[in-house]
Design a protein around this motif. Structure first.
Motif, PDB file in Angstrom:
ATOM      1  N   TRP A  12      53.056  55.664  38.215  1.00 39.79           N
ATOM      2  CA  TRP A  12      51.449  55.718  38.749  1.00 39.79           C
ATOM      3  C   TRP A  12      50.598  54.664  38.203  1.00 39.79           C
ATOM      4  CZ3 TRP A  12      49.342  56.434  42.878  1.00 39.79           C
ATOM      5  CH2 TRP A  12      48.029  56.616  43.103  1.00 39.79           C
ATOM      6  N   LYS A  13      50.979  54.460  36.651  1.00 36.06           N
ATOM      7  CA  LYS A  13      50.146  53.395  35.982  1.00 36.06           C
ATOM      8  C   LYS A  13      50.514  52.086  36.464  1.00 36.06           C
ATOM      9  CE  LYS A  13      49.047  52.325  31.273  1.00 36.06           C
ATOM     10  NZ  LYS A  13      49.386  52.669  29.912  1.00 36.06           N
ATOM     11  N   ILE A  14      51.663  51.748  36.701  1.00 30.93           N
ATOM     12  CA  ILE A  14      52.054  50.579  37.383  1.00 30.93           C
ATOM     13  C   ILE A  14      51.450  50.236  38.617  1.00 30.93           C
ATOM     14  CG2 ILE A  14      53.961  49.141  38.436  1.00 30.93           C
ATOM     15  CD1 ILE A  14      55.837  50.390  36.462  1.00 30.93           C
ATOM     16  N   PHE A  15      51.078  51.187  39.433  1.00 33.72           N
ATOM     17  CA  PHE A  15      50.343  51.177  40.944  1.00 33.72           C
ATOM     18  C   PHE A  15      49.051  50.657  40.410  1.00 33.72           C
ATOM     19  CE2 PHE A  15      48.161  52.925  44.266  1.00 33.72           C
ATOM     20  CZ  PHE A  15      48.736  52.228  45.203  1.00 33.72           C
ATOM     21  N   GLU A  16      48.652  51.825  39.520  1.00 29.33           N
ATOM     22  CA  GLU A  16      46.834  51.556  39.378  1.00 29.33           C
ATOM     23  C   GLU A  16      46.774  50.119  38.799  1.00 29.33           C
ATOM     24  OE1 GLU A  16      44.838  55.828  38.054  1.00 29.33           O
ATOM     25  OE2 GLU A  16      46.482  54.940  36.532  1.00 29.33           O
ATOM     26  N   GLN A  17      47.476  49.753  38.010  1.00 27.69           N
ATOM     27  CA  GLN A  17      47.050  48.386  37.329  1.00 27.69           C
ATOM     28  C   GLN A  17      47.542  47.162  38.332  1.00 27.69           C
ATOM     29  OE1 GLN A  17      45.900  46.985  34.473  1.00 27.69           O
ATOM     30  NE2 GLN A  17      45.593  49.071  33.699  1.00 27.69           N
ATOM     31  N   ALA A  18      48.730  47.215  39.112  1.00 26.96           N
ATOM     32  CA  ALA A  18      48.800  46.146  40.322  1.00 26.96           C
ATOM     33  C   ALA A  18      47.702  46.097  41.094  1.00 26.96           C
ATOM     34  CB  ALA A  18      50.026  46.687  40.937  1.00 26.96           C
ATOM     35  N   THR A  19      47.120  47.335  41.468  1.00 25.97           N
ATOM     36  CA  THR A  19      46.066  47.240  42.561  1.00 25.97           C
ATOM     37  C   THR A  19      44.668  47.394  41.921  1.00 25.97           C
ATOM     38  OG1 THR A  19      46.057  49.702  42.590  1.00 25.97           O
ATOM     39  CG2 THR A  19      47.174  48.487  44.159  1.00 25.97           C
ATOM     40  N   SER A  20      44.463  47.037  40.691  1.00 27.25           N
ATOM     41  CA  SER A  20      43.140  47.074  39.968  1.00 27.25           C
ATOM     42  C   SER A  20      42.509  45.747  40.263  1.00 27.25           C
ATOM     43  CB  SER A  20      43.238  47.217  38.454  1.00 27.25           C
ATOM     44  OG  SER A  20      44.029  46.061  37.775  1.00 27.25           O
ATOM     45  N   VAL A  21      43.233  44.626  40.453  1.00 26.96           N
ATOM     46  CA  VAL A  21      42.489  43.499  41.014  1.00 26.96           C
ATOM     47  C   VAL A  21      42.978  42.963  42.238  1.00 26.96           C
ATOM     48  CG1 VAL A  21      42.282  41.023  40.310  1.00 26.96           C
ATOM     49  CG2 VAL A  21      42.561  42.869  38.661  1.00 26.96           C
ATOM     50  N   PRO A  22      42.349  42.663  43.315  1.00 27.76           N
ATOM     51  CA  PRO A  22      42.754  42.187  44.812  1.00 27.76           C
ATOM     52  C   PRO A  22      43.789  41.519  44.633  1.00 27.76           C
ATOM     53  CG  PRO A  22      40.282  42.551  44.569  1.00 27.76           C
ATOM     54  CD  PRO A  22      40.668  42.594  43.180  1.00 27.76           C
ATOM     55  N   SER A  23      44.701  41.452  45.576  1.00 27.94           N
ATOM     56  CA  SER A  23      45.741  40.544  45.373  1.00 27.94           C
ATOM     57  C   SER A  23      45.445  39.195  45.683  1.00 27.94           C
ATOM     58  CB  SER A  23      46.978  40.901  46.653  1.00 27.94           C
ATOM     59  OG  SER A  23      47.499  42.055  46.270  1.00 27.94           O
ATOM     60  N   VAL A  24      44.489  38.918  46.495  1.00 30.82           N
ATOM     61  CA  VAL A  24      43.944  37.594  46.899  1.00 30.82           C
ATOM     62  C   VAL A  24      43.436  36.956  45.466  1.00 30.82           C
ATOM     63  CG1 VAL A  24      41.618  38.299  47.404  1.00 30.82           C
ATOM     64  CG2 VAL A  24      42.769  35.904  48.444  1.00 30.82           C
ATOM     65  N   VAL A  25      42.838  37.621  44.606  1.00 22.66           N
ATOM     66  CA  VAL A  25      42.235  37.315  43.296  1.00 22.66           C
ATOM     67  C   VAL A  25      43.429  36.850  42.510  1.00 22.66           C
ATOM     68  CG1 VAL A  25      40.986  37.748  41.240  1.00 22.66           C
ATOM     69  CG2 VAL A  25      40.146  38.534  43.642  1.00 22.66           C
ATOM     70  N   MET A  26      44.468  37.587  42.459  1.00 18.29           N
ATOM     71  CA  MET A  26      45.444  37.312  41.610  1.00 18.29           C
ATOM     72  C   MET A  26      46.126  36.228  42.081  1.00 18.29           C
ATOM     73  SD  MET A  26      45.557  39.418  38.780  1.00 18.29           S
ATOM     74  CE  MET A  26      47.155  38.627  38.249  1.00 18.29           C
ATOM     75  N   THR A  27      46.417  36.046  43.362  1.00 17.83           N
ATOM     76  CA  THR A  27      46.899  34.861  43.820  1.00 17.83           C
ATOM     77  C   THR A  27      46.123  33.491  43.437  1.00 17.83           C
ATOM     78  OG1 THR A  27      48.017  35.963  45.719  1.00 17.83           O
ATOM     79  CG2 THR A  27      47.645  33.584  45.795  1.00 17.83           C
ATOM     80  N   GLY A  28      44.891  33.691  43.666  1.00 15.22           N
ATOM     81  CA  GLY A  28      43.948  32.555  42.804  1.00 15.22           C
ATOM     82  C   GLY A  28      44.380  32.049  41.487  1.00 15.22           C
ATOM     83  N   LEU A  29      44.565  33.248  40.636  1.00 19.60           N
ATOM     84  CA  LEU A  29      44.424  33.056  39.299  1.00 19.60           C
ATOM     85  C   LEU A  29      46.088  32.667  39.085  1.00 19.60           C
ATOM     86  CD1 LEU A  29      43.075  34.255  36.729  1.00 19.60           C
ATOM     87  CD2 LEU A  29      44.429  36.260  36.659  1.00 19.60           C
ATOM     88  N   ILE A  30      47.008  33.028  39.759  1.00 17.37           N
ATOM     89  CA  ILE A  30      48.232  32.442  39.437  1.00 17.37           C
ATOM     90  C   ILE A  30      48.368  31.004  39.907  1.00 17.37           C
ATOM     91  CG2 ILE A  30      50.777  32.721  40.399  1.00 17.37           C
ATOM     92  CD1 ILE A  30      50.114  35.907  40.723  1.00 17.37           C
ATOM     93  N   ALA A  31      47.889  30.503  41.025  1.00 18.51           N
ATOM     94  CA  ALA A  31      47.643  29.140  41.443  1.00 18.51           C
ATOM     95  C   ALA A  31      46.999  28.355  40.416  1.00 18.51           C
ATOM     96  CB  ALA A  31      47.062  29.215  42.545  1.00 18.51           C
ATOM     97  N   ASP A  32      46.062  28.950  39.739  1.00 12.96           N
ATOM     98  CA  ASP A  32      45.244  28.326  38.688  1.00 12.96           C
ATOM     99  C   ASP A  32      46.052  28.081  37.519  1.00 12.96           C
ATOM    100  OD1 ASP A  32      42.371  27.331  37.936  1.00 12.96           O
ATOM    101  OD2 ASP A  32      43.019  28.749  36.332  1.00 12.96           O
ATOM    102  N   ALA A  33      46.862  29.167  37.080  1.00 15.24           N
ATOM    103  CA  ALA A  33      47.698  29.162  35.835  1.00 15.24           C
ATOM    104  C   ALA A  33      48.947  28.001  35.952  1.00 15.24           C
ATOM    105  CB  ALA A  33      48.123  30.461  35.786  1.00 15.24           C
ATOM    106  N   LEU A  34      49.221  27.739  37.295  1.00 16.75           N
ATOM    107  CA  LEU A  34      50.362  27.107  37.364  1.00 16.75           C
ATOM    108  C   LEU A  34      49.804  25.626  37.670  1.00 16.75           C
ATOM    109  CD1 LEU A  34      52.754  29.168  39.589  1.00 16.75           C
ATOM    110  CD2 LEU A  34      52.657  28.815  37.319  1.00 16.75           C
ATOM    111  N   ASP A  35      48.657  25.396  38.108  1.00 16.79           N
ATOM    112  CA  ASP A  35      48.171  24.002  38.555  1.00 16.79           C
ATOM    113  C   ASP A  35      48.002  23.354  37.204  1.00 16.79           C
ATOM    114  OD1 ASP A  35      46.652  22.587  40.583  1.00 16.79           O
ATOM    115  OD2 ASP A  35      45.169  22.246  38.904  1.00 16.79           O
ATOM    116  N   PRO A  36      48.393  21.737  37.015  1.00 17.81           N
ATOM    117  CA  PRO A  36      48.708  21.223  38.176  1.00 17.81           C
ATOM    118  C   PRO A  36      50.090  21.151  38.362  1.00 17.81           C
ATOM    119  CG  PRO A  36      48.632  19.962  36.185  1.00 17.81           C
ATOM    120  CD  PRO A  36      48.182  21.414  35.767  1.00 17.81           C
TER     121      PRO A  36
END
Length: 1013
Positions: free
Chosen positions: A334-358
């Motif tokens: 349940w703690k994994i689920f709470e953390q996974a949903t604590s930030v919107p997926s679209v935000v995490m996608t942007g964060l991941i893309a930014d971390a991998l850029d360029p």
């Protein structure tokens, strides 16, 4: 199902896979009858298989006995065995271990078919990987997280072209079926709120994945590279995985699932948040590059894995009530689920893309960096036409704003105060800056970073001005009209407006009585009273609601959903959307610029240091708006940015700053004040620029006055970087070759460390006689020392007091042979010890020469050597002395002001009081944490020594470094010291208060707990 049946498992045909009921005694018998082993068996627990650690009679591990779930065919287990062999042979990660099936003398894998209550099953002997897994709540460091990502990438590369009929399976853990699994098993989630949360998160994540699912690469995947199945390296002091076990979930699926499942397993560890997972993503990407589609799907898959874990865990616990492993996993799932949903997926996608850029290949058809798809917003009509853009002044709330001086940023209403001051000076309107981190109002003593990055802007109008009317900036639609807020849609943009809640609620005028009403550019929306603060956010039309401010760690993801609304006011945008990543990279490049122009031997704290641009008292502030408690800075003894020092320096700079050959009063007054703090016959002062210069000069004075060129110094000490001060520095932490590279005129004595030296506790009294004997032998050899140099309270070794009477005996012996006693007070002097202003007072001695620096100038380059008139005059035999800026009017003024502050604010008394509170709190930690060996020191010069064993005193060097990194994340700057770098040096500004002391000890307690110490 027989293990020889050709059909592979289909979870949906069975819907439950309870673990085979095999006892430890039965496992022992299976090992004997099937594999000829005389061993004991210890259950290891599992979700669906039965696993046992087999041990020889002497207790050493023999192998792992794995009894597969009877639902799994032999074809499937053979595929798993071949995949393990392939990973062991082809891993891209050097030294990666894999739990392969052991082979007999004939080279065949050691497998057998055994009977269980649930039917026949395949049993195998697997290679035992020593080291233990990463499972458990322990916080994992960024290097450990990165290592997990590297292993996942390595396994993915190794299995990329693996083909086998045994991987054509339908597993509940295969995220291709996550929607069906959750739908099937969600009735087992009995709590209504949790059930609803899991179903809602699953539906949203599934829609995000299906948008790109047909473009996600597929291959053979381990599918369970979690903390439970990654084994620690045996030779690593800290959790650092290098082994892979349990290929039981091997299947053909989306390749990115390998990483998603690995990431999800990190989220239950203490203190772990979604942003902490980025090192694993980068490490995976370096070995096995992610496609844009995979980046888009990655975090939704993490959410789906979390939802699957919760639903499956509840079902497994229900159908397999004796499975302690499944029961024990419910809370962490349940703690994994709470953390996974604590930030919107679209935000995490942007964060991941930014971390991998360029390093991420862009797909123009895929909306990864959502800002790149937002068309430029050019309003057709000003939002507030009554406000002339030329009359809008900036409201700078950043770390580097002058308005944040003198601790102004600490006030909870700092923004309101600054705005009021600007309006009082005639401003008619104020606007904040988009995406610029704000320091104003940032809380201190916070173990979590605050939300400091604005996703929009604020417009304020003067309280004495006229009302303002908001107009539609473009053709669009009114979506929301509620008290204090409104949302308008303009094609691909949503404009969120909100205004001060304490103002009378305006009514939206006709003809817009309700949401859904079409708007034309220039239409009046509402009229607001003067002095209203209006918040504007421009976001992507399908983006979730965006907070007004977000935490820096997630800012890249949130900002990817927004754009600068400044053009709505008729102003040019402060940053084009596409320029924001470039700005962040520019910040990162500042370190690279430092390394290219600033000698790299001048290191900095931390591998990824925050950019600190402001300090106040015992606090430091970064450009991200984060406040840190400064526990390490004995340079700023009276506190950072003390206003009295600022005023005194500014006044003196307006008048004069030159060299000390000119005649002016401040150098006289400061020399008198400084000499007056020392006992007779120390009455003559030399002023220099640093502690290194002070030590260098002191040695030259001693050698010149005695005519004896040899110097005796203590081991485990640091005195400076000049030729002479470095020659007598013996700390191997600062110079690993310190003890082997001394010039022949330097002679070292055993470190009189009563905690970990050769003589400990009451036996420490032996150090002084041994030192006396060594000095006598040196003199008898014809090389009597001209100087004995020592920190009078062992600072660099961690604040360890010298044994009682040590300096008295050594000083006497040195003087008996014509030498002089030099006290290095650079770290411990100036009231830091609380009970004593000078360290030598604790030893009840008077040195011949005293070296002072650091605290004396509160960060200004100022040092001093104080000695007797007779010794000082002997310098004339060597020539004259001159320091261009030592004792300058500004330096002397700083020195005088620091002394005034020490006296007026009773900082020595505070060192005594706060130091006692701090030391008692640190000692209490030793009762709860075995790694705490002891607490050294006095007042506000303390050292917390960390050891792996309190008997052997093995230094906990790596643990100390990891602890310092974790403390930084929790808002505390603290660093290691000592020859083994296993002592926290605790020497904060002398103004530290009880609240900060309590925060430090509580945070240290938390960090030690999270790290399992």
């Amino acid at each position: 199902m027989s293990p020889d049946a050709p059909t592979n498992v289909d979870f949906f045909a069975r819907q439950a896979l309870p673990v085979p009921r095999v006892t430890e005694d039965q496992a022992r018998l299976i090992a004997a009858s099937s594999f000829g082993l005389t061993v004991s068996a210890e259950s290891l627990g599992s979700q669906q298989d039965a696993n046992f650690l087999l041990r020889h009679e002497d207790g050493t591990p023999a192998a792992v006995l794995k009894i597969a779930n009877p639902a799994f065919s032999r074809t499937e287990t053979e595929a798993q065995d071949e995949a393990a062999d392939r990973v062991a042979a082809r891993a891209a990660e050097p030294g990666l271990r894999a739990a392969t099936v052991l082979r007999g003398p004939d080279g065949a894998r050691r497998t057998a078919t055994v009977a269980t209550e649930e039917g026949e099953a395949v049993a195998r002997l697997l290679r035992y990987l020593s080291g233990g897994t990463l499972s458990g709540p322990r916080h994992l460091s960024p290097p450990a997280v990165a290592a997990m990502g590297r292993i996942a990438g390595s396994v993915s590369v190794a299995l990329r072209d693996f083909r086998h009929p045994g991987i054509d399976r339908v597993l509940q853990w295969d995220l291709r079926h996550a929607d069906r699994v959750v739908a099937l098993l969600s009735p087992y989630i009995l709590e209504p709120t949790r059930n609803s949360a899991v179903l809602a998160a699953t539906a949203e994540a599934w829609s995000q994945v299906t948008a790109v699912s047909d473009r996600l690469p597929r291959q053979a995947v381990h599918l369970d590279l979690t903390d439970d199945n990654l084994v620690q390296a045996v030779d690593s002091r800290l959790p650092m995985p290098d082994g892979v076990i349990d290929f039981g979930d091997l299947t053909d699926s989306w390749a990115v699932s390998e990483l998603a499942i690995c990431l999800s397993s990190l989220l239950h560890h203490d203190g772990m948040e979604p942003h902490h997972l980025l090192p694993a993503v980068r490490a995976f990407h370096r070995l096995r590059p992610l496609t844009p589609e995979e980046v888009s799907a990655l975090w939704p898959l993490v959410v789906l894995r979390a939802a699957t874990l919760v639903a499956s865990g509840r079902q497994q616990a229900a159908v397999d009530g004796d499975n302690a492993y499944a029961q024990g996993a419910l809370d962490r799932e349940w703690k994994i689920f709470e953390q996974a949903t604590s930030v919107p997926s679209v935000v995490m996608t942007g964060l991941i893309a930014d971390a991998l850029d360029p390093h991420l290949d862009r797909d123009p058809d895929l909306d990864l960096d959502r800002r790149a798809t937002l068309p430029a917003f050019t309003p057709a009509h000003p939002l507030v036409p009554q406000v002339d853009p030329g009359d809008i002044d900036p409201l700078d709330l950043s770390c580097e704003a002058d308005a944040m001086d003198r601790g102004a940023w600490l006030a909870p209403d700092a923004e309101e105060r600054l705005a009021a001051a600007l309006f009082a000076r005639g401003a008619t309107a104020l606007a904040t800056r988009y995406a610029q981190p704000r320091l104003a109002g940032t809380p201190v003593l916070a173990d979590t970073s605050p939300a400091t990055v604005p996703t929009g802007i604020d417009l304020r109008t003067a309280p004495a001005g006229p009302p303002v009317t908001l107009h539609a900036p473009c053709d669009g639609t009114l979506l929301l009209a509620a008290p204090g807020q409104a949302t308008l849609r303009f094609r691909s943009h949503l404009l969120d407006l909100s205004w001060s809640a304490d103002l009378p609620e305006p009514q939206l005028p006709l003809p817009f009585p309700r949401p859904g009403t079409p708007l034309r550019a220039g239409d009046e929306l509402t009229t607001l009273p003067a002095g209203t603060r209006i918040h504007l956010t421009l976001r992507q039309a399908d983006a979730p609601p965006v907070p007004a401010r977000v935490r820096p760690e997630y800012a890249a993801g949130w900002l990817a959903l927004t754009t600068d609304p400044t053009p709505l006011l008729g102003l040019r945008p402060t940053a084009a959307p596409e320029a924001l990543p470039e700005q962040r990279q520019s910040e990162q490049r500042l370190l690279e610029r430092r390394e290219s122009s600033f000698a790299t031997v001048q290191g900095h704290y931390y591998s990824a240091p925050p950019r600190i641009e402001r300090g106040w008292r015992h606090h430091l502030a970064s450009t991200e708006g984060r406040s840190y408690l400064d526990i390490v800075n004995n340079v700023a003894a009276v506190g950072h940015a003390h206003p009295r020092i600022e005023e005194a320096v500014t006044r003196q700079l307006r008048r004069l700053n030159t060299n000390s050959r000119f005649h002016y009063s401040s150098v006289v007054e400061f020399s008198e004040r400084l000499a007056g703090l020392l006992p007779d016959p120390l009455d003559t002062v030399f002023l220099v620029n640093s502690g290194s210069e002070a030590v260098d000069l002191a040695l030259r004075l001693a050698i010149g006055a005695t005519g004896q060129h040899d110097v005796v110094a203590l081991r485990e000490a640091y005195h400076g970087w000049t030729y002479a001060s470095d020659a007598v520095s013996t700390s191997i932490a600062d110079n690993p070759n310190a003890l082997t590279s001394r010039p022949d005129w330097v002679h070292t004595l055993d470190s009189p460390n009563s905690y970990r030296g050769r003589h400990r506790g009451p036996h420490a009294s032996r150090y002084a006689p041994e030192a006396v004997h060594a000095i006598a032998e040196l003199a008898a050899s014809g090389r009597p020392p001209g100087a004995f140099l020592a920190e009078s309270y062992y600072g660099n070794a961690g604040g360890v007091p010298l044994p009682t009477g040590y300096l008295a005996e050594v000083y006497a012996e040195v003087r008996r042979h014509g030498g002089l006693a030099v006290a290095d007070e650079i770290q411990v002097g100036y009231g830091r010890l609380g009970n004593w202003f000078w360290g030598f007072e604790q030893q009840q001695v008077v040195p011949d020469i005293v070296c002072v620096a650091k605290a004396i100038g509160n960060g200004h380059p100022l040092g001093a050597v104080v000695t007797s008139r007779a010794i000082a005059e002997r310098y004339r035999d060597q020539g004259y002395f001159f320091s261009s800026t030592g004792g300058s009017p500004v330096s002397s003024t700083v020195g005088l002001t620091v002394l005034d502050i020490l006296r007026d604010e009773d900082l020595q008394g505070n060192a005594l009081r706060s130091g006692a509170l701090l030391k008692s709190g640190l000692q209490a930690l030793g009762e709860r944490h075995p790694v705490v060996g002891t607490v050294h020191g006095s007042g506000l010069y303390l050292g917390l020594e960390l050891v792996r064993d309190r008997q052997s005193l093995e230094p906990a060097t790596e643990e100390t470094a990891e602890l310092c990194d974790r403390m930084l994340e929790l808002g505390v700057v603290v660093q290691p010291t000592g020859d083994h770098l296993n002592i926290l040096k605790i020497k904060p500004p002398l103004c530290i208060d009880a609240a900060a002391v309590t925060f430090f000890t509580a945070t240290l307690d938390r960090a030690l707990t999270e790290l399992g110490h």
